[in-house]
Write an enzyme that holds these catalytic residues in place. Sequence first.
Site, PDB file in Angstrom:
ATOM      1  N   LYS A   1      39.085  38.541  30.756  1.00 18.01           N
ATOM      2  CA  LYS A   1      38.145  38.648  29.640  1.00 18.01           C
ATOM      3  C   LYS A   1      37.522  40.054  29.617  1.00 18.01           C
ATOM      4  CE  LYS A   1      33.910  36.467  27.999  1.00 18.01           C
ATOM      5  NZ  LYS A   1      32.985  35.359  28.164  1.00 18.01           N
TER       6      LYS A   1
ATOM      7  N   GLU B   1      39.878  42.017  41.212  1.00 17.29           N
ATOM      8  CA  GLU B   1      41.122  41.364  41.645  1.00 17.29           C
ATOM      9  C   GLU B   1      42.214  41.561  40.594  1.00 17.29           C
ATOM     10  OE1 GLU B   1      38.152  39.970  41.580  1.00 17.29           O
ATOM     11  OE2 GLU B   1      37.698  39.163  43.578  1.00 17.29           O
TER      12      GLU B   1
ATOM     13  N   GLY C   1      34.631  32.153  30.748  1.00 15.56           N
ATOM     14  CA  GLY C   1      35.894  32.209  31.484  1.00 15.56           C
ATOM     15  C   GLY C   1      36.416  30.839  31.876  1.00 15.56           C
ATOM     16  N   ARG C   2      35.558  30.003  32.450  1.00 12.10           N
ATOM     17  CA  ARG C   2      36.028  28.693  32.933  1.00 12.10           C
ATOM     18  C   ARG C   2      36.275  27.703  31.790  1.00 12.10           C
ATOM     19  NH1 ARG C   2      31.080  30.165  34.306  1.00 12.10           N
ATOM     20  NH2 ARG C   2      29.248  28.976  33.708  1.00 12.10           N
TER      21      ARG C   2
ATOM     22  N   GLU D   1      30.604  26.323  38.984  1.00 12.12           N
ATOM     23  CA  GLU D   1      30.131  27.601  38.427  1.00 12.12           C
ATOM     24  C   GLU D   1      29.172  27.346  37.261  1.00 12.12           C
ATOM     25  OE1 GLU D   1      32.721  30.790  36.569  1.00 12.12           O
ATOM     26  OE2 GLU D   1      32.575  31.697  38.540  1.00 12.12           O
TER      27      GLU D   1
ATOM     28  N   HIS E   1      45.681  10.605  53.655  1.00 12.80           N
ATOM     29  CA  HIS E   1      45.980  10.852  55.066  1.00 12.80           C
ATOM     30  C   HIS E   1      45.208  12.035  55.619  1.00 12.80           C
ATOM     31  CE1 HIS E   1      49.117   7.792  54.995  1.00 12.80           C
ATOM     32  NE2 HIS E   1      49.263   8.182  53.739  1.00 12.80           N
TER      33      HIS E   1
ATOM     34  N   LYS F   1      29.703  40.598  44.542  1.00 12.71           N
ATOM     35  CA  LYS F   1      30.558  41.641  43.940  1.00 12.71           C
ATOM     36  C   LYS F   1      29.926  43.013  44.155  1.00 12.71           C
ATOM     37  CE  LYS F   1      32.285  39.023  39.938  1.00 12.71           C
ATOM     38  NZ  LYS F   1      32.275  38.954  38.481  1.00 12.71           N
TER      39      LYS F   1
HETATM   40  O1  F6P Z   1      33.462  35.996  39.059  1.00 15.69           O
HETATM   41  C1  F6P Z   1      33.320  34.981  38.136  1.00 15.69           C
HETATM   42  C2  F6P Z   1      34.043  35.242  36.848  1.00 15.69           C
HETATM   43  O2  F6P Z   1      33.272  35.985  35.988  1.00 15.69           O
HETATM   44  C3  F6P Z   1      34.463  33.915  36.226  1.00 15.69           C
HETATM   45  O3  F6P Z   1      33.473  33.302  35.520  1.00 15.69           O
HETATM   46  C4  F6P Z   1      35.637  34.331  35.422  1.00 15.69           C
HETATM   47  O4  F6P Z   1      36.399  33.223  35.069  1.00 15.69           O
HETATM   48  C5  F6P Z   1      36.332  35.269  36.387  1.00 15.69           C
HETATM   49  O5  F6P Z   1      35.270  35.938  37.036  1.00 15.69           O
HETATM   50  C6  F6P Z   1      37.321  36.232  35.799  1.00 15.69           C
HETATM   51  O6  F6P Z   1      36.757  37.104  34.871  1.00 15.69           O
HETATM   52  P1  F6P Z   1      37.650  37.982  33.897  1.00 15.69           P
HETATM   53  O7  F6P Z   1      38.432  37.067  33.023  1.00 15.69           O
HETATM   54  O8  F6P Z   1      36.689  38.832  33.137  1.00 15.69           O
HETATM   55  O9  F6P Z   1      38.579  38.826  34.737  1.00 15.69           O
END
Ligand code: F6P
Length: 548
Positions: A215, A221, A275-276, A361, A392, A510
């Site tokens: 987003k 990452e 995002g979620r 979240e 199990h 972060k």
């Molecule tokens: O670190 C949390 C977050 O902001 C989530 O809410 C989101 O889904 C994820 O990081 C990834 O964010 P982006 O789509 O901006 O890379």
Amino acid sequence: MTSDLPSLTQSAEWRALQNHATAISGLHMRDMFARDPKRFAQFSLREGSLLLDYSKNLITAETIKLLVDLALVRQVPQRRDAMFSGARINTTENRAALHVALRNRAEGRGLVRPVIIDGVDVMGDVLHTLMRLREFSESVRDGSWTGSTSKPIRHIVNIGIGGSHLGPMFVTDALKDYQRDDLSVAFVSTLDRTQIDDVLKSRDPATTMFVITSKTFTTVEAMSNAAIAREWISSSLGEHAIPRHFAAVSTNHRATTEFGIPAASVFPMWDWVGGRYSVCSAIGLPIILACGFDTFDCFLSGAHAMDLHFEAAPLEQNMPFLLAMLGIWYAEFFQAPAMAILPYDYRLKLLPFHIQQVDMESNGKCTTLAGTPVETHTGPIVFGGGGSDSQHSFFQFLHQSPRLIPCDFIAAIKTRRGADPSRDVLLANCFAQTEALMKGRMISELQHIPEELRRHRAFSGSRPTNTILLDSLTPIALGQLVALYEHKVFVQGAIWGLNSFDQWGVELGKELAKSLEPAVSGAELLAERDSSTAGLVAAYLEAKRRSV
Ligand code: F6P
């Protein structure tokens, strides 16, 4: 609707539930079933392809009435209507939360209902994006979109994390029976390079397309993996190959352009999609590439059907509402710290991870919308795993721990793979586990075994479960299921008076990671830090020095 609701725990409705919980806690669920042969009929509900059996809960008709009373005083219907109307209910970020617009569609021959934010109907953009996604995905799938060496794309690698990873990965995996064998899909999320190296090892750059789903297009990452992927393509096929091997989904068009992705392969997100909650947006591109646009469209229809149900069904027969209030019942009045999600279907094995993010979240928070400290524990710890495997591992805890863990059992009756006798055994296990948790086994039933073992072999029972049965694991049923949990979490947030759509709790870690990076890489000396963090950095640097 107001953000400064009166005290939750001081309300008459809360106290009524407290008294009722005290009265009911002496009852055993097996007696409730014995007394009322119609209990299943009374406490089960069908909506589209989903059947919810919530009869194995420690509830009576009075419980439901009191939970509805609490929801009314917490203005749940008003908050729901505000969400659907496009109001900026995410107050700390001044945003709407309009994931429902992503799957909004015309009923019969009617027009799509407009969804207005600040006087603008967002449905134009939503529908236009869907049309672009259809065209783009079809060109990749039918081979008319080729890589830079004119070979068709045979491998999709999605790069994203959090909501840009868990939802699309879960849905793609759940719909594996709708995928073609000649197009592979992989998901890369972590900062540990091992993951992307493992994925790229078995792929050919000439036939690989990366979808960067982020987003913000700033998440460390996603950006770090995107850079690795970019280097992998350019070093093997040349810089000119980038536009043919990358697509993106983002709100940050400047960053996607700088990366080298042409506008035609960039699909928008909007700040009103969290995002979620974004699996129904263009973030679903890997699902579309893997399973085809029509399959994704059915998934959206299923989610939309659940939205309509959530919006219109009376609270007493409203599936997301009931699931939410049962969760409140146990979290608040029976001190349940957690809830388990237990899919009895291999294709749903990733559901717990997706719902874990959606729930934790959203509602893992300690400040109310009014900016005051919360009065209660708020959202539960959500965990889970495939039912067969979990039987199990942690089921022992579910059956005999003194802690109460309410569970959702989820199973599909049919699969696309046709008749399968092993499914009978699977479903027998699913139903039996809910029966065992409900009934238990009393010491009085263990007279045939040595006395010193009786306590060890007894089960208290009266442990609550919901069972959600899908007629079949279709895209429509899956859409319903995803929206069901989204709305459940929303209702719980409304009861606790939370903003379920921000996530400030992820920021501090972060920030500190960024400030630690120069010291951990050895580029700078570590500035003032606590002795634990400093000790860990020193140990890491020392080990690195020794290994070179
Ligand atoms: O670190 C949390 C977050 O902001 C989530 O809410 C989101 O889904 C994820 O990081 C990834 O964010 P982006 O789509 O901006 O890379």
